[in-house]
Design a protein around this motif. Sequence first.
Motif, PDB file in Angstrom:
ATOM      1  N   SER A   1       0.857  -1.185   0.000  1.00  0.00           N
ATOM      2  CA  SER A   1       0.000   0.000   0.000  1.00  0.00           C
ATOM      3  C   SER A   1       0.886   1.226   0.000  1.00  0.00           C
ATOM      4  O   SER A   1       2.049   1.174   0.430  1.00  0.00           O
ATOM      5  CB  SER A   1      -0.915   0.016   1.224  1.00  0.00           C
ATOM      6  OG  SER A   1      -0.157   0.198   2.411  1.00  0.00           O
ATOM      7  N   PHE A   2       0.332   2.342  -0.461  1.00  0.00           N
ATOM      8  CA  PHE A   2       1.123   3.567  -0.518  1.00  0.00           C
ATOM      9  C   PHE A   2       1.531   3.998   0.887  1.00  0.00           C
ATOM     10  O   PHE A   2       2.626   4.513   1.095  1.00  0.00           O
ATOM     11  CB  PHE A   2       0.333   4.668  -1.214  1.00  0.00           C
ATOM     12  CG  PHE A   2       1.167   5.869  -1.557  1.00  0.00           C
ATOM     13  CD1 PHE A   2       2.249   5.761  -2.417  1.00  0.00           C
ATOM     14  CD2 PHE A   2       0.892   7.108  -1.008  1.00  0.00           C
ATOM     15  CE1 PHE A   2       3.033   6.862  -2.724  1.00  0.00           C
ATOM     16  CE2 PHE A   2       1.668   8.219  -1.314  1.00  0.00           C
ATOM     17  CZ  PHE A   2       2.737   8.091  -2.178  1.00  0.00           C
TER      18      PHE A   2
ATOM     19  N   LYS B   1       2.913  -2.033 -10.235  1.00  0.00           N
ATOM     20  CA  LYS B   1       2.462  -1.427 -11.495  1.00  0.00           C
ATOM     21  C   LYS B   1       0.959  -1.568 -11.711  1.00  0.00           C
ATOM     22  O   LYS B   1       0.401  -0.956 -12.629  1.00  0.00           O
ATOM     23  CB  LYS B   1       3.221  -2.045 -12.673  1.00  0.00           C
ATOM     24  CG  LYS B   1       4.698  -1.678 -12.704  1.00  0.00           C
ATOM     25  CD  LYS B   1       5.428  -2.312 -13.868  1.00  0.00           C
ATOM     26  CE  LYS B   1       5.035  -1.678 -15.182  1.00  0.00           C
ATOM     27  NZ  LYS B   1       5.850  -2.193 -16.306  1.00  0.00           N
ATOM     28  N   THR B   2       0.332  -2.364 -10.867  1.00  0.00           N
ATOM     29  CA  THR B   2      -1.127  -2.543 -11.012  1.00  0.00           C
ATOM     30  C   THR B   2      -1.888  -2.150  -9.742  1.00  0.00           C
ATOM     31  O   THR B   2      -3.085  -2.403  -9.648  1.00  0.00           O
ATOM     32  CB  THR B   2      -1.445  -4.009 -11.348  1.00  0.00           C
ATOM     33  OG1 THR B   2      -0.977  -4.855 -10.288  1.00  0.00           O
ATOM     34  CG2 THR B   2      -0.795  -4.424 -12.662  1.00  0.00           C
ATOM     35  N   THR B   3      -1.181  -1.553  -8.793  1.00  0.00           N
ATOM     36  CA  THR B   3      -1.808  -1.184  -7.518  1.00  0.00           C
ATOM     37  C   THR B   3      -1.972   0.327  -7.423  1.00  0.00           C
ATOM     38  O   THR B   3      -0.992   1.070  -7.560  1.00  0.00           O
ATOM     39  CB  THR B   3      -0.952  -1.674  -6.327  1.00  0.00           C
ATOM     40  OG1 THR B   3      -0.763  -3.083  -6.418  1.00  0.00           O
ATOM     41  CG2 THR B   3      -1.620  -1.330  -5.004  1.00  0.00           C
ATOM     42  N   PRO B   4      -3.201   0.812  -7.191  1.00  0.00           N
ATOM     43  CA  PRO B   4      -3.407   2.262  -7.092  1.00  0.00           C
ATOM     44  C   PRO B   4      -2.936   2.813  -5.748  1.00  0.00           C
ATOM     45  O   PRO B   4      -2.888   2.100  -4.742  1.00  0.00           O
ATOM     46  CB  PRO B   4      -4.927   2.406  -7.226  1.00  0.00           C
ATOM     47  CG  PRO B   4      -5.467   1.106  -6.725  1.00  0.00           C
ATOM     48  CD  PRO B   4      -4.471   0.058  -7.107  1.00  0.00           C
ATOM     49  N   LYS B   5      -2.589   4.096  -5.746  1.00  0.00           N
ATOM     50  CA  LYS B   5      -2.256   4.758  -4.482  1.00  0.00           C
ATOM     51  C   LYS B   5      -3.478   4.812  -3.577  1.00  0.00           C
ATOM     52  O   LYS B   5      -3.387   4.609  -2.365  1.00  0.00           O
ATOM     53  CB  LYS B   5      -1.755   6.181  -4.751  1.00  0.00           C
ATOM     54  CG  LYS B   5      -0.368   6.273  -5.376  1.00  0.00           C
ATOM     55  CD  LYS B   5       0.039   7.735  -5.512  1.00  0.00           C
ATOM     56  CE  LYS B   5       1.412   7.872  -6.133  1.00  0.00           C
ATOM     57  NZ  LYS B   5       1.807   9.306  -6.266  1.00  0.00           N
ATOM     58  N   VAL B   6      -4.593   5.141  -4.180  1.00  0.00           N
ATOM     59  CA  VAL B   6      -5.859   5.222  -3.443  1.00  0.00           C
ATOM     60  C   VAL B   6      -6.813   4.206  -4.053  1.00  0.00           C
ATOM     61  O   VAL B   6      -7.026   4.192  -5.274  1.00  0.00           O
ATOM     62  CB  VAL B   6      -6.458   6.636  -3.523  1.00  0.00           C
ATOM     63  CG1 VAL B   6      -7.776   6.695  -2.758  1.00  0.00           C
ATOM     64  CG2 VAL B   6      -5.479   7.675  -2.990  1.00  0.00           C
TER      65      VAL B   6
ATOM     66  N   SER C   1      -9.160   4.388  -7.376  1.00  0.00           N
ATOM     67  CA  SER C   1      -8.733   5.472  -8.267  1.00  0.00           C
ATOM     68  C   SER C   1      -7.798   4.922  -9.339  1.00  0.00           C
ATOM     69  O   SER C   1      -7.417   3.757  -9.324  1.00  0.00           O
ATOM     70  CB  SER C   1      -8.016   6.571  -7.474  1.00  0.00           C
ATOM     71  OG  SER C   1      -6.744   6.134  -7.058  1.00  0.00           O
ATOM     72  N   ASP C   2      -7.434   5.787 -10.296  1.00  0.00           N
ATOM     73  CA  ASP C   2      -6.516   5.365 -11.358  1.00  0.00           C
ATOM     74  C   ASP C   2      -5.090   5.864 -11.092  1.00  0.00           C
ATOM     75  O   ASP C   2      -4.264   5.927 -11.997  1.00  0.00           O
ATOM     76  CB  ASP C   2      -7.016   5.861 -12.719  1.00  0.00           C
ATOM     77  CG  ASP C   2      -7.154   7.381 -12.758  1.00  0.00           C
ATOM     78  OD1 ASP C   2      -6.906   8.037 -11.712  1.00  0.00           O
ATOM     79  OD2 ASP C   2      -7.508   7.905 -13.829  1.00  0.00           O
ATOM     80  N   SER C   3      -4.788   6.222  -9.849  1.00  0.00           N
ATOM     81  CA  SER C   3      -3.450   6.715  -9.490  1.00  0.00           C
ATOM     82  C   SER C   3      -2.548   5.534  -9.135  1.00  0.00           C
ATOM     83  O   SER C   3      -2.451   5.124  -7.977  1.00  0.00           O
ATOM     84  CB  SER C   3      -3.542   7.685  -8.304  1.00  0.00           C
ATOM     85  OG  SER C   3      -4.178   7.041  -7.211  1.00  0.00           O
ATOM     86  N   ILE C   4      -1.876   4.964 -10.143  1.00  0.00           N
ATOM     87  CA  ILE C   4      -1.046   3.776  -9.954  1.00  0.00           C
ATOM     88  C   ILE C   4       0.264   4.150  -9.251  1.00  0.00           C
ATOM     89  O   ILE C   4       0.886   5.158  -9.561  1.00  0.00           O
ATOM     90  CB  ILE C   4      -0.747   3.112 -11.311  1.00  0.00           C
ATOM     91  CG1 ILE C   4      -2.053   2.746 -12.019  1.00  0.00           C
ATOM     92  CG2 ILE C   4       0.113   1.875 -11.120  1.00  0.00           C
ATOM     93  CD1 ILE C   4      -2.915   1.784 -11.236  1.00  0.00           C
ATOM     94  N   MET C   5       0.693   3.329  -8.307  1.00  0.00           N
ATOM     95  CA  MET C   5       1.910   3.618  -7.531  1.00  0.00           C
ATOM     96  C   MET C   5       3.165   3.636  -8.404  1.00  0.00           C
ATOM     97  O   MET C   5       4.072   4.421  -8.175  1.00  0.00           O
ATOM     98  CB  MET C   5       2.074   2.588  -6.407  1.00  0.00           C
ATOM     99  CG  MET C   5       1.213   2.863  -5.199  1.00  0.00           C
ATOM    100  SD  MET C   5       1.720   1.898  -3.760  1.00  0.00           S
ATOM    101  CE  MET C   5       0.901   0.363  -4.089  1.00  0.00           C
TER     102      MET C   5
ATOM    103  N   LEU D   1       9.251   5.216  -7.807  1.00  0.00           N
ATOM    104  CA  LEU D   1       8.273   4.896  -6.785  1.00  0.00           C
ATOM    105  C   LEU D   1       8.324   5.985  -5.720  1.00  0.00           C
ATOM    106  O   LEU D   1       9.389   6.263  -5.170  1.00  0.00           O
ATOM    107  CB  LEU D   1       8.586   3.524  -6.171  1.00  0.00           C
ATOM    108  CG  LEU D   1       7.666   3.027  -5.055  1.00  0.00           C
ATOM    109  CD1 LEU D   1       6.247   2.847  -5.578  1.00  0.00           C
ATOM    110  CD2 LEU D   1       8.196   1.703  -4.500  1.00  0.00           C
ATOM    111  N   ASN D   2       7.196   6.623  -5.459  1.00  0.00           N
ATOM    112  CA  ASN D   2       7.125   7.684  -4.463  1.00  0.00           C
ATOM    113  C   ASN D   2       8.176   8.774  -4.714  1.00  0.00           C
ATOM    114  O   ASN D   2       8.776   9.320  -3.788  1.00  0.00           O
ATOM    115  CB  ASN D   2       7.300   7.089  -3.049  1.00  0.00           C
ATOM    116  CG  ASN D   2       6.951   8.076  -1.951  1.00  0.00           C
ATOM    117  OD1 ASN D   2       6.189   9.019  -2.164  1.00  0.00           O
ATOM    118  ND2 ASN D   2       7.526   7.869  -0.781  1.00  0.00           N
TER     119      ASN D   2
END
Length: 431
Positions: A298-299, A332-337, A340-344, A351-352
């Motif tokens: 998770s983010f 590459k397939t996990t969203p920040k939220v 949403s479409d905000s991929i990590m 990354l970050n």
Amino acid sequence: MKKYKQLLEERAGLYNEQQGIVSTAKTEKRELNETEATRFDDLQSQMDAMDPGIKRAKIIWENELREADNTPPLDSGIPPAVHTDKEERNNYSLAGAIRSVMDGEKLSGLEAEVRQEFEAEYREAGLDVPKGNIIGLPASMMEKRDQSVTGDSGLKGGKLVVNDAPRLVAPLFPNNPLAELGLTHLTGLTGNVPLLSHTDVSFVWALENEKVDVKTDADFDGPILKPKRVVAVVDISEQLILQSSVGVESMIIGMLNNAYGRVLASAVINGSGGRSPLGILNIPGVNDAKMGTGSMPSFEKIVELETLIEASNATDASLGYVTNKVLKGKLKTTPKVAGSDSIMLSDGKELNGSKLITTNLVPELSGMHPLIYGDWAQIFTGSWGGLSIKVDPFTQSTSGKIRLVVTAYADVQVVHPEAFAFNKKFTTASL
């Protein structure tokens, strides 16, 4: 009249001072200031002025040896004379040297001179020179740069080398997959090498003539690079070795480069100690997220690694993430939220806000995938001498192969473990 070796040592002193100026500016992420630039240029002028004298002293030294019907002593500390013709220097053939040893022939010409330089470096490093069917490659042939005293930016800790040092068709240098994160690789080391560490120094406000008793005990006893033996056993087709193409030469060199780089990177990440160095995932003092059970990345958990380093007041000169390709795919397939479409890891590279390097040298631990974050400028790798390659034409002869036993001396040290943080318990599937 100053001797050749004395002139080389004087020039090395000027060079080291010049590179110290550059290193300070790079560490502080700035350009040279006016005072530094003036001193840098002055040092360069002094080195340039010395070059004709060094060249002349070398000719005198070589002529004296010829008159005495002698050859440069291996323990003189001066690399043996080599061919001066550029085209000839670039024609050193590793495969050709292997063929000579296979056939029981004595190395001659450029190959023999390279072996002499290798032996001199081993003695200087305090290592026992290997005996038998050995091809030695000195450290001066393991740099991705022109062989000159101005060809090293200082990042690799290069030592003074002679302009006419021989070169391989391709450079023999460890291809460490973590190199672009800012690790420092030191070559040509001698004996144990202490690395500087320190504690914070505290200032206090005081009146003009007030006696100040508050003091800081600064600790400059950092970790020590010590030569550790690392060995690879490689079986190569005899038919391949008999080829004389540049492509075959480059393939053999590339194989050695990649293997040497992988063993260093593996030690940096997960070295277990004992015979090997101690890596980030095992060294005491590294910040551990200590997640009780495995969970999806998770983010928030990724940001936690950054927070752990900042809470330790660690440096931030060359921050970056390292993980394996399995966890990269999940990021590459996990969203920040959620939702949403905000991929990590949308571009697969950052990354970050920090660079991400993926290598399968990061192990899977009981189905979990570690993520490491930190200041990679705190990592030092070192090597003593070059590569020793023992040619064994007998063990695999019935299979039509030649066995090469490749030996090097290297080490890995983390100067500030608190500059790193990891989470060992990321999963890529629901538990």
